[in-house]
Design a protein around this motif. Structure first.
Motif, PDB file in Angstrom:
ATOM      1  N   SER A 436       0.831  -1.203   0.000  1.00  0.00           N
ATOM      2  CA  SER A 436       0.000   0.000   0.000  1.00  0.00           C
ATOM      3  C   SER A 436       0.865   1.252   0.000  1.00  0.00           C
ATOM      4  O   SER A 436       0.570   2.227  -0.692  1.00  0.00           O
ATOM      5  N   THR A 437       1.941   1.228   0.781  1.00  0.00           N
ATOM      6  CA  THR A 437       2.845   2.369   0.806  1.00  0.00           C
ATOM      7  C   THR A 437       3.592   2.512  -0.518  1.00  0.00           C
ATOM      8  O   THR A 437       3.818   3.627  -1.006  1.00  0.00           O
ATOM      9  N   MET A 438       3.978   1.392  -1.102  1.00  0.00           N
ATOM     10  CA  MET A 438       4.684   1.434  -2.390  1.00  0.00           C
ATOM     11  C   MET A 438       3.802   2.000  -3.491  1.00  0.00           C
ATOM     12  O   MET A 438       4.269   2.769  -4.348  1.00  0.00           O
ATOM     13  N   PHE A 439       2.516   1.645  -3.489  1.00  0.00           N
ATOM     14  CA  PHE A 439       1.610   2.197  -4.492  1.00  0.00           C
ATOM     15  C   PHE A 439       1.546   3.717  -4.369  1.00  0.00           C
ATOM     16  O   PHE A 439       1.573   4.435  -5.373  1.00  0.00           O
ATOM     17  N   GLY A 440       1.448   4.209  -3.129  1.00  0.00           N
ATOM     18  CA  GLY A 440       1.422   5.651  -2.928  1.00  0.00           C
ATOM     19  C   GLY A 440       2.728   6.312  -3.326  1.00  0.00           C
ATOM     20  O   GLY A 440       2.738   7.395  -3.917  1.00  0.00           O
ATOM     21  N   THR A 441       3.845   5.657  -2.998  1.00  0.00           N
ATOM     22  CA  THR A 441       5.151   6.208  -3.354  1.00  0.00           C
ATOM     23  C   THR A 441       5.330   6.286  -4.862  1.00  0.00           C
ATOM     24  O   THR A 441       5.804   7.298  -5.402  1.00  0.00           O
ATOM     25  N   MET A 442       4.937   5.223  -5.559  1.00  0.00           N
ATOM     26  CA  MET A 442       5.048   5.230  -7.020  1.00  0.00           C
ATOM     27  C   MET A 442       4.109   6.257  -7.641  1.00  0.00           C
ATOM     28  O   MET A 442       4.445   6.894  -8.642  1.00  0.00           O
ATOM     29  N   GLU A 443       2.924   6.425  -7.051  1.00  0.00           N
ATOM     30  CA  GLU A 443       1.997   7.436  -7.564  1.00  0.00           C
ATOM     31  C   GLU A 443       2.584   8.825  -7.375  1.00  0.00           C
ATOM     32  O   GLU A 443       2.362   9.724  -8.188  1.00  0.00           O
ATOM     33  N   GLY A 444       3.371   9.011  -6.300  1.00  0.00           N
ATOM     34  CA  GLY A 444       4.048  10.289  -6.079  1.00  0.00           C
ATOM     35  C   GLY A 444       5.114  10.573  -7.117  1.00  0.00           C
ATOM     36  O   GLY A 444       5.548  11.720  -7.266  1.00  0.00           O
ATOM     37  N   ILE A 445       5.568   9.519  -7.824  1.00  0.00           N
ATOM     38  CA  ILE A 445       6.540   9.699  -8.913  1.00  0.00           C
ATOM     39  C   ILE A 445       5.833   9.841 -10.251  1.00  0.00           C
ATOM     40  O   ILE A 445       6.097  10.768 -11.028  1.00  0.00           O
ATOM     41  N   LEU A 446       4.915   8.925 -10.535  1.00  0.00           N
ATOM     42  CA  LEU A 446       4.327   8.826 -11.868  1.00  0.00           C
ATOM     43  C   LEU A 446       3.318   9.932 -12.156  1.00  0.00           C
ATOM     44  O   LEU A 446       3.302  10.486 -13.260  1.00  0.00           O
ATOM     45  N   ALA A 447       2.447  10.243 -11.173  1.00  0.00           N
ATOM     46  CA  ALA A 447       1.407  11.247 -11.419  1.00  0.00           C
ATOM     47  C   ALA A 447       1.988  12.620 -11.779  1.00  0.00           C
ATOM     48  O   ALA A 447       1.547  13.240 -12.759  1.00  0.00           O
ATOM     49  N   PRO A 448       2.976  13.132 -11.038  1.00  0.00           N
ATOM     50  CA  PRO A 448       3.543  14.440 -11.427  1.00  0.00           C
ATOM     51  C   PRO A 448       4.198  14.417 -12.802  1.00  0.00           C
ATOM     52  O   PRO A 448       4.093  15.393 -13.562  1.00  0.00           O
ATOM     53  N   LEU A 449       4.876  13.312 -13.138  1.00  0.00           N
ATOM     54  CA  LEU A 449       5.530  13.231 -14.449  1.00  0.00           C
ATOM     55  C   LEU A 449       4.503  13.177 -15.571  1.00  0.00           C
ATOM     56  O   LEU A 449       4.686  13.799 -16.623  1.00  0.00           O
ATOM     57  N   ARG A 450       3.416  12.432 -15.344  1.00  0.00           N
ATOM     58  CA  ARG A 450       2.370  12.369 -16.373  1.00  0.00           C
ATOM     59  C   ARG A 450       1.701  13.727 -16.556  1.00  0.00           C
ATOM     60  O   ARG A 450       1.371  14.123 -17.689  1.00  0.00           O
ATOM     61  N   ASP A 451       1.492  14.443 -15.456  1.00  0.00           N
ATOM     62  CA  ASP A 451       0.858  15.755 -15.552  1.00  0.00           C
ATOM     63  C   ASP A 451       1.771  16.780 -16.228  1.00  0.00           C
ATOM     64  O   ASP A 451       1.297  17.671 -16.934  1.00  0.00           O
ATOM     65  N   ARG A 452       3.068  16.631 -16.011  1.00  0.00           N
ATOM     66  CA  ARG A 452       4.016  17.639 -16.513  1.00  0.00           C
ATOM     67  C   ARG A 452       4.378  17.398 -17.970  1.00  0.00           C
ATOM     68  O   ARG A 452       4.542  18.350 -18.733  1.00  0.00           O
ATOM     69  N   PHE A 453       4.500  16.133 -18.371  1.00  0.00           N
ATOM     70  CA  PHE A 453       4.954  15.810 -19.725  1.00  0.00           C
ATOM     71  C   PHE A 453       3.863  15.029 -20.461  1.00  0.00           C
ATOM     72  O   PHE A 453       3.514  13.914 -20.065  1.00  0.00           O
ATOM     73  N   LYS A 454       3.357  15.619 -21.521  1.00  0.00           N
ATOM     74  CA  LYS A 454       2.238  15.015 -22.249  1.00  0.00           C
ATOM     75  C   LYS A 454       2.614  13.688 -22.892  1.00  0.00           C
ATOM     76  O   LYS A 454       1.797  12.771 -22.981  1.00  0.00           O
ATOM     77  N   CYS A 455       3.878  13.589 -23.333  1.00  0.00           N
ATOM     78  CA  CYS A 455       4.284  12.343 -23.989  1.00  0.00           C
ATOM     79  C   CYS A 455       4.238  11.177 -23.008  1.00  0.00           C
ATOM     80  O   CYS A 455       3.934  10.038 -23.392  1.00  0.00           O
ATOM     81  N   LEU A 456       4.518  11.444 -21.746  1.00  0.00           N
ATOM     82  CA  LEU A 456       4.449  10.396 -20.728  1.00  0.00           C
ATOM     83  C   LEU A 456       3.005  10.071 -20.386  1.00  0.00           C
ATOM     84  O   LEU A 456       2.672   8.912 -20.110  1.00  0.00           O
ATOM     85  N   ALA A 457       2.142  11.082 -20.414  1.00  0.00           N
ATOM     86  CA  ALA A 457       0.727  10.852 -20.135  1.00  0.00           C
ATOM     87  C   ALA A 457       0.095   9.964 -21.200  1.00  0.00           C
ATOM     88  O   ALA A 457      -0.801   9.167 -20.911  1.00  0.00           O
ATOM     89  N   LYS A 458       0.585  10.092 -22.438  1.00  0.00           N
ATOM     90  CA  LYS A 458       0.046   9.270 -23.524  1.00  0.00           C
ATOM     91  C   LYS A 458       0.583   7.844 -23.499  1.00  0.00           C
ATOM     92  O   LYS A 458       0.039   6.960 -24.149  1.00  0.00           O
TER      93      LYS A 458
END
Length: 657
Positions: A436-458
């Protein structure tokens, strides 16, 4: 779609500013939201609680509570949680929910020059994910070995006709942990080969995380229905079983006995503040990421209190379980010590007047209280060279971190009837807490990158898979024979200082740069009611000064006390404190510098860019005037638009006026 500035009268001749404003709100509101969201409030709670409640609640909080005044530490912890932890938790929840982006986007919306705060959060999350998943690998290894009877760490192995010396002089659980599971070296300088079992378990752990994060929160929350609830089932099972054990009451009494004098110790305040800080997961960006999937009118103020107190109650529950079981373990060991000493006395030919008044025909009838009273009266130096058999000293052995989970608690379970069952559910509980903690930690990495870079969001799935593959490959460092020492290094130094600095910048940027009153205005527009004015003063003064004090205490301690780690000495079969070598000090320094570097780099980059490409005052303050250090209101935007438009992107419908 890039954010576009709101049209002005010059762009639409013949229309009033109010008409343009209403039409724009209707147009934006009709656009479908492209960002994912929670299917229910239960999913959100499972995610936030699952992230904040982790392994630290089980093996860090009980240790701190026991070492720092028991019940007095609990009161201090609650005080700091109320005046520092919950206000900062509320701040992150509100910012994420309002701006609907990850940490990078949130702080970039507050001010472009603060975007480095979000990148620092991502870096720290990555460091934590690297070693945290190794702990999951260890839990998987022990879980797989739990399906044996007797348990492989229950007895010392025999070579030929003799017991292995290292095991005999330490304990079966210590031997299994250091020699079988880790095959550890005597120092961090001795690299050694890779441990194939840990490598396999690490691969399995990253595979589970990857599959759970495969489709973002839509897939991870399905796993959290089990991983967030199952630990509570196990804790309650252990609590009921623990209360039935001999020695449980003694263990709980030692834990909760208040020592109010600890309130005068600065280090105890530092440890309590640090525990509040890490228990709630402040600064990681995961709180912001999870909150960003909420609807705008979600009551994040109530969420802050609810999640925080669930976290605290979980820590108390885990502490009761730990010390009930450890009390049983200590009582068993101490009573074996008493029995051995009474037998030694009965075999000695001494003057009867010198002999204690014990029932030597039935040594088991001698109680711990009677033996302790006699031993204290006879003095520590006695002619029989007998040991003290002290219950409290026995409880203090190995009750922190991995020593608690993989040695002390594991040893206690070998004493229970049906030990393989209790061992299996315990390590399955650790695995789920960590997931559960790892899911939150990974979301703290992936969500900001997806929001910041459109190519990653796609390419969301590819980003998840690549991140997990990179995490596994770098994580192989921790699977060496000296890998446990690297886990300790990362745990002690890669997150603490950078995260504190991140939260200091977060608090300062919201309460002073953006303005606490304006932030409360935006929350009022979002929730429909205004939070208490006390938050303004807590954010501006109490929280900020507390975090600066914690930062100063941490830095001073790092310089005063030479960084050390606990190494297993195979020759003496014991843990010893060892100074980090020069190269290791350089590595941990680089970890801290690399984690903090995005903050000044982001500021310098934004400053240089502004000098080369002067922006309008509106743009510099943020598209919707997210932050405006100059208190003069914007002239091309209504006050209501400013308040309701707090960090609204083109992909989200604006709240109705």
């Amino acid at each position: 779609m890039e954010k576009q500035p709101l049209p002005t009268d010059d762009d639409r001749p013949g229309e009033s500013e109010l008409d343009i404003y209403v039409q724009d709100r209707q147009q934006v509101s009709s656009e479908p939201a492209s960002r994912a969201g929670w299917n229910s409030k239960i999913e959100y709670f499972l995610a936030q609680v699952g992230f904040s409640v982790g392994l630290g609640n089980v093996w860090r909080f009980p240790y701190l509570c026991h070492q720092n005044g028991g019940g007095a530490f609990l009161l201090l912890y609650v005080l700091l949680m109320l005046v520092v932890g919950i206000p900062l938790f509320f701040l992150e929840l509100a910012a994420g929910q309002a701006i609907r982006q990850g940490s990078i986007g949130v702080w970039k919306s507050i001010s472009p020059r603060l975007s480095g705060i979000g990148y620092s959060s991502c870096v720290v999350c990555f460091f934590v994910a690297l070693y945290y998943n190794v702990i999951l690998a260890w839990s998987l290894y022990y879980f797989g070995n739990s399906f044996q009877s007797p348990l492989p760490w229950e007895n010392c192995p025999v070579q030929g006709n003799t017991t292995v010396t290292e095991c005999e002089k330490s304990s079966p659980t210590s031997y299994f942990w250091y020699r079988k599971a880790l095959d550890i070296t005597d120092s961090i300088d001795e690299v050694g080969s890779f441990n194939p079992y840990v490598v396999g378990c690490l691969f399995a752990a990253w595979t589970i995380v990857c599959l759970g994060m495969f489709n973002g929160i839509k897939s991870s929350v399905k796993v959290m229905y089990f991983s967030s609830i199952f630990p509570y089932v196990v804790l309650f099972c252990f609590l009921v079983r623990g209360f039935m054990l001999d020695g449980a009451s003694e263990g709980i009494a030692y834990m909760f006995y208040p020592k109010l004098e600890i309130w005068g110790d600065v280090q105890v305040w530092r440890q309590a503040a640090t525990q509040v800080f890490f228990a709630l997961g402040l600064g990681f960006g995961s709180i912001i990421a999870y909150s960003s999937y909420n609807p705008k009118n979600n009551n994040c103020h109530r969420d802050a209190f609810t999640v925080s107190f669930i976290n605290f109650l979980t820590s108390v529950l885990a502490t009761l379980v730990v010390f009930a079981v450890l009390g049983f373990r200590a009582k068993e060991i101490v009573m074996a010590c008493v029995l051995s000493n009474v037998k030694k006395l009965s075999e000695l030919s001494l003057d009867p007047s010198l002999m204690p008044n014990f029932n030597y025909s039935d040594p088991k009838s001698v109680s711990l209280e009677v033996y302790t009273e006699w031993f204290q009266q006879s003095g520590n130096e006695n002619p029989w060279n007998l040991t003290e058999c002290d219950l409290e000293k026995e409880m203090q052995k190995g009750v922190e971190g991995t020593g608690l989970a993989f040695i002390a608690f594991t040893e206690a379970m070998t004493l229970l009837p049906g030990s393989p069952f209790w061992s299996a559910i315990f390590f399955l509980m650790l695995l789920n807490l960590g997931l559960s903690t790892m899911f939150g930690t990974m979301e703290g990495i992936l969500a900001p990158l997806r929001d910041r870079f459109k190519c990653l969001a796609k390419n969301k799935i590819k980003l998840t898979v690549v991140s997990c593959v990179i995490g596994f490959l770098i994580g192989l460092i921790f699977t060496q024979r000296c890998g446990n020492y690297f886990v300790t290094m990362f745990d002690d130094y890669s997150a603490t200082l950078p995260l504190i600095i991140v939260v200091v910048f977060e608090t300062f940027s919201v309460s002073w740069l953006y303005g606490a009153d304006r932030f409360l205005d935006d929350i009022e527009a979002m929730l429909g009611w205004r939070p208490y004015a006390v938050y303004k003063y807590l954010w501006k003064y109490v929280c900020l000064l507390a975090m600066l004090g914690l930062l100063g205490a941490t830095v001073i301690r790092m310089f005063i006390k030479t960084p050390t780690y606990r190494a297993w000495n195979q020759e003496n079969q014991e843990l010893v404190n060892v100074d980090y070598p020069g190269w290791a000090l350089a590595v941990l320094s680089l970890l801290i510098i690399f984690a903090m570097l995005p903050v000044p780099v982001g500021f310098i980059y934004s400053y240089v860019k502004d000098r080369r490409e002067p922006r309008s005052r509106d743009t510099e303050a943020g598209h919707y005037n997210i932050v405006n250090t100059d208190e003069t209101p914007m002239t091309d935007m209504s006050e209501q638009d400013h308040r309701n438009g707090f960090a609204v992107s083109d992909s989200l419908p604006l709240d109705s006026a």
